[in-house]
Design a protein around this motif. Structure first.
Motif, mmCIF file in Angstrom:
data_model
loop_
_atom_site.group_PDB
_atom_site.id
_atom_site.type_symbol
_atom_site.label_atom_id
_atom_site.label_comp_id
_atom_site.label_asym_id
_atom_site.label_seq_id
_atom_site.Cartn_x
_atom_site.Cartn_y
_atom_site.Cartn_z
ATOM 1 N N ILE A 16 0.689 -1.229 -0.031
ATOM 2 C CA ILE A 16 -0.102 -0.063 -0.123
ATOM 3 C C ILE A 16 0.848 1.406 -0.131
ATOM 4 O O ILE A 16 1.817 1.378 0.816
ATOM 5 C CB ILE A 16 -0.927 -0.051 1.148
ATOM 6 C CG1 ILE A 16 -1.958 -1.175 1.177
ATOM 7 C CG2 ILE A 16 -1.729 1.343 1.282
ATOM 8 C CD1 ILE A 16 -2.793 -1.537 2.361
ATOM 9 N N VAL A 17 0.662 2.224 -0.945
ATOM 10 C CA VAL A 17 1.279 3.165 -1.064
ATOM 11 C C VAL A 17 0.661 4.681 -0.508
ATOM 12 O O VAL A 17 1.089 5.703 -0.396
ATOM 13 C CB VAL A 17 1.878 3.762 -2.364
ATOM 14 C CG1 VAL A 17 2.962 2.497 -2.670
ATOM 15 C CG2 VAL A 17 0.909 3.842 -3.596
ATOM 16 N N TYR A 18 -0.796 4.460 -0.463
ATOM 17 C CA TYR A 18 -1.734 5.789 0.006
ATOM 18 C C TYR A 18 -3.190 4.986 0.308
ATOM 19 O O TYR A 18 -3.389 4.000 -0.465
ATOM 20 C CB TYR A 18 -1.765 6.552 -1.228
ATOM 21 C CG TYR A 18 -2.687 7.700 -0.751
ATOM 22 C CD1 TYR A 18 -2.125 8.755 -0.230
ATOM 23 C CD2 TYR A 18 -4.053 7.691 -1.307
ATOM 24 C CE1 TYR A 18 -3.292 9.825 -0.117
ATOM 25 C CE2 TYR A 18 -5.101 8.690 -0.902
ATOM 26 C CZ TYR A 18 -4.552 9.659 -0.343
ATOM 27 O OH TYR A 18 -5.500 10.826 0.155
ATOM 28 N N GLU A 19 -3.686 5.656 1.250
ATOM 29 C CA GLU A 19 -5.008 5.038 1.555
ATOM 30 C C GLU A 19 -5.562 6.293 2.061
ATOM 31 O O GLU A 19 -5.048 7.083 3.106
ATOM 32 C CB GLU A 19 -4.829 3.969 2.486
ATOM 33 C CG GLU A 19 -6.324 3.501 2.886
ATOM 34 C CD GLU A 19 -6.254 2.260 3.765
ATOM 35 O OE1 GLU A 19 -7.391 1.539 3.787
ATOM 36 O OE2 GLU A 19 -5.203 1.673 4.259
ATOM 37 N N ASP A 20 -7.048 6.396 2.004
ATOM 38 C CA ASP A 20 -8.019 7.454 2.594
ATOM 39 C C ASP A 20 -9.120 6.784 2.782
ATOM 40 O O ASP A 20 -9.567 5.612 2.599
ATOM 41 C CB ASP A 20 -8.005 8.546 1.625
ATOM 42 C CG ASP A 20 -8.372 8.622 0.303
ATOM 43 O OD1 ASP A 20 -9.315 7.735 0.020
ATOM 44 O OD2 ASP A 20 -8.141 9.458 -0.437
ATOM 45 N N SER A 23 -10.631 5.198 -0.924
ATOM 46 C CA SER A 23 -9.584 4.527 -1.909
ATOM 47 C C SER A 23 -8.482 4.042 -1.241
ATOM 48 O O SER A 23 -8.081 4.578 0.020
ATOM 49 C CB SER A 23 -9.073 5.472 -2.982
ATOM 50 O OG SER A 23 -8.638 6.668 -2.711
ATOM 51 N N ILE A 24 -7.806 3.255 -2.072
ATOM 52 C CA ILE A 24 -6.532 2.567 -1.658
ATOM 53 C C ILE A 24 -5.620 2.586 -2.933
ATOM 54 O O ILE A 24 -6.047 2.336 -3.865
ATOM 55 C CB ILE A 24 -6.914 1.286 -0.953
ATOM 56 C CG1 ILE A 24 -5.454 0.424 -0.368
ATOM 57 C CG2 ILE A 24 -7.297 0.254 -1.860
ATOM 58 C CD1 ILE A 24 -5.642 -0.751 0.450
ATOM 59 N N ALA A 25 -4.271 2.631 -2.732
ATOM 60 C CA ALA A 25 -3.403 2.745 -3.739
ATOM 61 C C ALA A 25 -2.280 1.854 -3.619
ATOM 62 O O ALA A 25 -1.643 1.810 -2.295
ATOM 63 C CB ALA A 25 -2.800 4.088 -4.045
ATOM 64 N N LYS A 68 -2.069 12.702 -7.058
ATOM 65 C CA LYS A 68 -1.438 12.822 -5.756
ATOM 66 C C LYS A 68 -0.459 11.775 -5.540
ATOM 67 O O LYS A 68 0.834 12.055 -5.128
ATOM 68 C CB LYS A 68 -2.391 12.753 -4.459
ATOM 69 C CG LYS A 68 -1.714 12.936 -3.091
ATOM 70 C CD LYS A 68 -2.865 12.914 -2.067
ATOM 71 C CE LYS A 68 -3.813 13.909 -2.231
ATOM 72 N NZ LYS A 68 -4.774 13.710 -0.966
ATOM 73 N N VAL A 69 -0.879 10.541 -6.012
ATOM 74 C CA VAL A 69 0.108 9.356 -5.830
ATOM 75 C C VAL A 69 1.174 9.423 -6.784
ATOM 76 O O VAL A 69 2.438 9.178 -6.562
ATOM 77 C CB VAL A 69 -0.769 8.038 -6.073
ATOM 78 C CG1 VAL A 69 0.391 6.825 -6.404
ATOM 79 C CG2 VAL A 69 -1.493 7.630 -5.098
#
Length: 111
Positions: A16-20, A23-25, A68-69
């Motif tokens: 995981i590189v991003y999460e809010d 969403s999840i990246a 953003k990612v």
């Protein structure tokens, strides 16, 4: 339950590189570029062609999250955002997601 729903539920590991909240990246397990991240909505939408009018804000959120990612991943020289639809479009998981690709010059047209 799709592969992505299992990742979101933490039943399957992923990088995981991003999460809010929406969403999840994660890093793609079969990257097609030096940077290949998938931005996945937590709300399951099978494919972009099946999104509903009430999904409009979520779809916009996914694109803003992809940008953003890309910035987080250092893709200041450019990147590509792709959403696959159907077999001919390269869809492999029936849970809509946004591909963020970059890290080198990407040719056009693709495929």
């Amino acid at each position: 339950m799709t592969l992505f729903e299992k990742i979101i539920a933490r039943e399957i590991p992923a990088q995981i590189v991003y999460e809010d909240d929406l969403s999840i990246a994660i890093r793609d397990i079969n990257p097609q570029a030096p940077v290949h991240v998938l931005v996945i909505p937590k709300k399951p939408i099978a494919r972009v062609g099946e999104a509903q009018p009430e999904d409009q804000a979520l779809l916009g959120h996914l694109l803003l999250t992809a940008a953003k990612v890309a910035k987080q991943e250092g893709l200041e020289n450019g990147f590509r955002i792709t959403i696959n639809q159907g077999v001919d479009g390269g869809e492999t998981v029936p849970h809509m997601h946004v591909h963020v690709l970059g890290g080198h010059s990407l040719s056009w047209p693709p495929g």
